[in-house]
Design a protein around this motif. Structure first.
Motif, PDB file in Angstrom:
ATOM      1  N   TYR A   1      28.935  14.158 120.278  1.00 43.63           N
ATOM      2  CA  TYR A   1      28.931  13.403 121.775  1.00 43.63           C
ATOM      3  C   TYR A   1      28.107  12.300 121.904  1.00 43.63           C
ATOM      4  CZ  TYR A   1      32.037  16.209 125.105  1.00 43.63           C
ATOM      5  OH  TYR A   1      33.219  16.763 125.710  1.00 43.63           O
TER       6      TYR A   1
ATOM      7  N   GLU B   1      31.244  17.740 130.446  1.00 46.17           N
ATOM      8  CA  GLU B   1      32.904  18.054 130.025  1.00 46.17           C
ATOM      9  C   GLU B   1      33.677  18.497 131.270  1.00 46.17           C
ATOM     10  OE1 GLU B   1      32.631  21.249 127.059  1.00 46.17           O
ATOM     11  OE2 GLU B   1      33.143  19.603 125.596  1.00 46.17           O
TER      12      GLU B   1
ATOM     13  N   ASN C   1      32.892  22.172 117.052  1.00 41.24           N
ATOM     14  CA  ASN C   1      33.103  22.487 118.582  1.00 41.24           C
ATOM     15  C   ASN C   1      32.026  23.388 119.180  1.00 41.24           C
ATOM     16  OD1 ASN C   1      34.681  21.969 120.808  1.00 41.24           O
ATOM     17  ND2 ASN C   1      36.008  24.049 120.478  1.00 41.24           N
TER      18      ASN C   1
ATOM     19  N   ARG D   1      33.478   8.305 117.061  1.00 42.10           N
ATOM     20  CA  ARG D   1      34.344   9.451 117.223  1.00 42.10           C
ATOM     21  C   ARG D   1      36.073   9.378 117.068  1.00 42.10           C
ATOM     22  NH1 ARG D   1      30.790   9.718 121.294  1.00 42.10           N
ATOM     23  NH2 ARG D   1      32.196   9.067 122.867  1.00 42.10           N
TER      24      ARG D   1
ATOM     25  N   ASN E   1      27.319  19.126 114.510  1.00 47.54           N
ATOM     26  CA  ASN E   1      27.608  20.089 115.871  1.00 47.54           C
ATOM     27  C   ASN E   1      28.258  19.168 117.040  1.00 47.54           C
ATOM     28  OD1 ASN E   1      25.522  19.321 117.525  1.00 47.54           O
ATOM     29  ND2 ASN E   1      24.139  20.152 115.595  1.00 47.54           N
ATOM     30  N   LYS E   2      28.690  20.061 118.044  1.00 47.55           N
ATOM     31  CA  LYS E   2      29.407  19.224 118.978  1.00 47.55           C
ATOM     32  C   LYS E   2      28.273  18.230 119.913  1.00 47.55           C
ATOM     33  CE  LYS E   2      32.455  20.431 123.021  1.00 47.55           C
ATOM     34  NZ  LYS E   2      33.107  21.523 123.635  1.00 47.55           N
TER      35      LYS E   2
END
Length: 254
Positions: free
Chosen positions: A143, A215, A162, A248, A138-139
């Motif tokens: 991260y 973000e 996302n 990433r 998952n996001k």
């Protein structure tokens, strides 16, 4: 989360498009019995139908039997074919700590080895049956780099990549994921008693609030004041994001 039906439609369309683009027969998913792999499986079945989704359950001798039970329950509830592939002997063949008498278990090396063995198995079945590997990260995890490079991070598509962890939980409730899966502490099952939040050192509810403001471009001081949480906790999350950037991106080349 915005309109949940729109989110589901966007993700299922994405899955269908990517499978079609690859001229694949469907997808293969590692079923851990956890919420992320379960939600991913639900979405893939919704997108492709149960006949085009293969689940692989990959326990080892120390796996919590409840996790295997939950993984099987999901596969049977979704009416998808599943294979149980025990990785204990592979861990022994590698000489992994905790699986041969002369070596102690190493949380980093041996824990990551489990994730990498499982991904090898998923790609084996993907190649064998012309399937795409559907990742389950998952996001929130992406991260902060909570995942194993060339292990659970490796995949062909990432349907819930996302969505923050708290959004995955929200989606799970909407999709009708069994309550016992939604409510159990998230764990990668890498060692006995291991939990995601324990390893991360932060609750997902707090982490996601920080990440959403990150973000938006807010700095640690602004986030700390807005959420009324320790500046050190916010800086800790920012450090995780920076430290794990290599997970990433593609490997650097000269």
């Amino acid at each position: 989360m915005n309109n949940i039906n729109d989110v589901i439609e966007k993700i299922t369309n994405f899955i269908r498009e990517k499978v079609k683009e690859a001229n694949a027969n469907g997808v293969v998913i590692g079923l851990s019995g956890g919420i992320d792999s379960t939600v991913t499986a639900y979405l893939c079945v919704k997108a492709l139908g149960s006949d085009k989704v293969l689940g692989i359950i990959m326990p080892e001798k120390n796996t919590n039997p409840k996790d295997v039970e939950h993984a099987k329950m999901v596969a049977e509830k979704l009416n998808i074919k599943y294979i149980i592939s025990d990785i204990t002997d592979v861990l022994k063949a590698f000489g992994a700590g905790g699986y041969i008498p002369t070596r102690e278990f190493d949380k980093i090396a041996d824990g990551n080895l489990k994730a990498r063995i499982r991904m090898c198995i998923l790609y084996y079945f993907a190649n064998k049956y012309n399937l795409l590997v559907a990742g389950t990260s998952n996001k929130s995890e992406i991260y902060v780099g909570y995942g194993t490079k060339y292990g659970d991070i490796a995949c062909d598509i990432r349907p819930i990549g996302n969505l923050f962890k708290t959004e995955v939980r929200e989606l799970a409730k909407y999709l009708g994921v069994p309550k016992e899966i939604i409510e159990k502490p998230p764990s990668a099952g890498l060692w006995e008693g291991q939990t995601d939040e324990g390893e991360l050192g932060i609750k997902y509810e707090v982490l996601d609030k920080i990440l959403k403001l990150y973000e938006e471009g807010k700095n640690p001081d602004e986030i700390s004041k807005e959420l009324n949480i320790s500046i050190n906790m916010v800086k800790y999350v920012f450090d995780l994001i920076k430290k794990n950037e290599h997970k990433r991106t593609l490997p650097p080349t000269p």
